[in-house]
Motif scaffolding. Structure first.
Motif, PDB file in Angstrom:
ATOM      1  N   ALA A 266      -1.036  11.941  -1.374  1.00 43.82           N
ATOM      2  CA  ALA A 266      -0.843  12.964  -0.347  1.00 43.82           C
ATOM      3  C   ALA A 266      -1.900  14.047  -0.516  1.00 43.82           C
TER       4      ALA A 266
ATOM      5  N   VAL B  43       4.065  12.867   8.859  1.00 44.40           N
ATOM      6  CA  VAL B  43       4.004  13.246   7.441  1.00 44.40           C
ATOM      7  C   VAL B  43       5.143  14.216   7.124  1.00 44.40           C
TER       8      VAL B  43
ATOM      9  N   MET C  18      -0.844  11.450   4.332  1.00 42.78           N
ATOM     10  CA  MET C  18      -0.099  10.784   3.270  1.00 42.78           C
ATOM     11  C   MET C  18      -0.336   9.283   3.425  1.00 42.78           C
TER      12      MET C  18
END
Length: 132
Positions: A66, A35, A53
């Motif tokens: 997210a 991420v 995410m």
């Protein structure tokens, strides 16, 4: 002379590795490295971690969600925007404007966005985290 050159080369590689490690540590340790590679952090993370995410392609358009978590007890103000990229890393579209949100202490918020065109194949979440 060869020994000096080898020592200089080794020191240069060590310094480059240390600089890379230092820049990679700007994100909160609770943010997974996969991420973190999608995040462009402007300044310190200030206890904000992007824990997950999710990126999917719907009808040939990228959609992202997210999850931002505040790992501290004090409230934080987060400014963010998504930057959409094509297959060679160039920005697609005019770019999003900055958005602001508060993440309460020990709280979590989900942010969402949709790519402007089907040419977008990647993204960066740009963030600036400030104390509230």
């Amino acid at each position: 002379m060869k020994v000096r050159l080898l020592a200089l080369a080794a020191a240069t590689v060590a310094l480059a590795g240390a600089a890379t490690t230092a820049s990679a540590q700007l994100h909160d340790p609770a943010t997974p490295l996969a991420v973190a590679s999608k995040i462009a952090l402007r300044g310190e993370a200030n206890s904000i971690a992007v824990r997950e995410m999710r990126i999917v392609r719907k009808n040939d358009i990228l959609v992202v969600q997210a999850d931002m978590a505040n790992m501290g007890r004090t409230d934080r103000t987060v400014f963010y925007r998504f930057k959409w990229l094509d297959n060679v890393g160039n920005q697609v579209g005019d770019g999003e404007s900055w958005k602001q949100m508060s993440v309460l202490g020990l709280g979590q918020q989900t942010v969402k966005s949709v790519a402007p065109t089907s040419a977008a194949v990647d993204l960066r979440l740009e963030m600036n985290v400030e104390p509230r």
